[in-house]
Design an enzyme around this catalytic site. Structure first.
Site, PDB file in Angstrom:
ATOM      1  N   THR A  25     -51.229  10.075  45.458  1.00 31.10           N
ATOM      2  CA  THR A  25     -50.344   9.953  44.305  1.00 31.10           C
ATOM      3  C   THR A  25     -51.238   9.737  43.092  1.00 31.10           C
ATOM      4  O   THR A  25     -52.386   9.315  43.220  1.00 31.10           O
ATOM      5  CB  THR A  25     -49.345   8.775  44.424  1.00 31.10           C
ATOM      6  OG1 THR A  25     -50.063   7.565  44.624  1.00 31.10           O
ATOM      7  CG2 THR A  25     -48.375   8.993  45.562  1.00 31.10           C
ATOM      8  N   SER A  26     -50.697  10.017  41.918  1.00 22.50           N
ATOM      9  CA  SER A  26     -51.488   9.912  40.695  1.00 22.50           C
ATOM     10  C   SER A  26     -51.747   8.473  40.281  1.00 22.50           C
ATOM     11  O   SER A  26     -52.759   8.184  39.652  1.00 22.50           O
ATOM     12  CB  SER A  26     -50.788  10.645  39.554  1.00 22.50           C
ATOM     13  OG  SER A  26     -50.669  12.006  39.879  1.00 22.50           O
ATOM     14  N   THR A  27     -50.814   7.582  40.591  1.00 22.52           N
ATOM     15  CA  THR A  27     -50.975   6.183  40.197  1.00 22.52           C
ATOM     16  C   THR A  27     -50.549   5.261  41.325  1.00 22.52           C
ATOM     17  O   THR A  27     -49.850   5.673  42.256  1.00 22.52           O
ATOM     18  CB  THR A  27     -50.109   5.836  38.954  1.00 22.52           C
ATOM     19  OG1 THR A  27     -48.723   5.925  39.329  1.00 22.52           O
ATOM     20  CG2 THR A  27     -50.381   6.784  37.788  1.00 22.52           C
TER      21      THR A  27
END
Length: 184
Positions: free
Chosen positions: A8-10
């Protein structure tokens, strides 16, 4: 061997991250590499997953966007995977699972990557048009810089001796944002 990769990006996207892990385990992945970093950041776990691949192995991801940024990047990754004698499996490409060890799987992947990039570019064009219109009407204020909200955390971690890459990974920020937080 089935080797999973979840991203996931964050770190705020925990539910999506957990869902990927469950799906990879259910598919039978014997080892899963996981990271929560932006697609444009350095992805050490992806590199390790590809390095681990051997002849006949498969790298398994839940969705195409968890792996590649665009057509060129997907092509580069696929070359690396195939050079190892391995294949790629994408579990959720539409309603189908795509396996690049088959000719049909390769064809479908190439078509879907091209369509996904086209959609992304069209979305960007519409976004630019919308911003121009909003600016002309005096309604556009710009987005709030999200990384700068974490400037105090970045500074505290740096003062505690945490390395740049670890700060980026922990907070889910890019290298540029890291330096903006320190200098801003």
């Amino acid at each position: 061997m089935l080797i999973g990769y979840a991203r996931t990006s964050t770190t705020d996207q925990q539910a999506g991250f957990d869902a990927q892990l469950v799906e990879l385990e259910a598919y039978g992945c014997e080892r899963t590499f996981k990271e929560q970093v932006s697609a444009v950041a350095s992805r050490g776990e992806l590199d390790r997953a590809i390095d681990m691949l051997g002849k006949g192995d498969k790298l398994v991801v839940t969705k195409l966007d968890r792996l590649a940024r665009n057509v060129m990047h997907m092509g580069e990754l696929l070359q690396q995977i195939e050079a190892k004698g391995a294949g790629l499996v994408i579990l959720s490409l539409g309603s189908e699972t795509v396996d690049t060890t088959t000719a049909t799987g390769k064809l479908i992947l190439n078509m879907m990557v091209s369509v996904a990039q086209f959609e992304r570019e069209m979305m960007k064009e519409r976004q630019v048009e919308g911003i121009k219109r909003a600016k002309a009407e005096g309604k556009y204020k710009g987005r709030v810089p999200t990384a700068m909200r974490q400037a105090d955390k970045v500074k505290a971690l740096v003062e505690a001796g945490v390395q740049r890459v670890q700060v980026q990974e922990q907070l889910g920020i890019s290298k540029a944002s890291y330096y903006r937080c320190l200098n801003g």
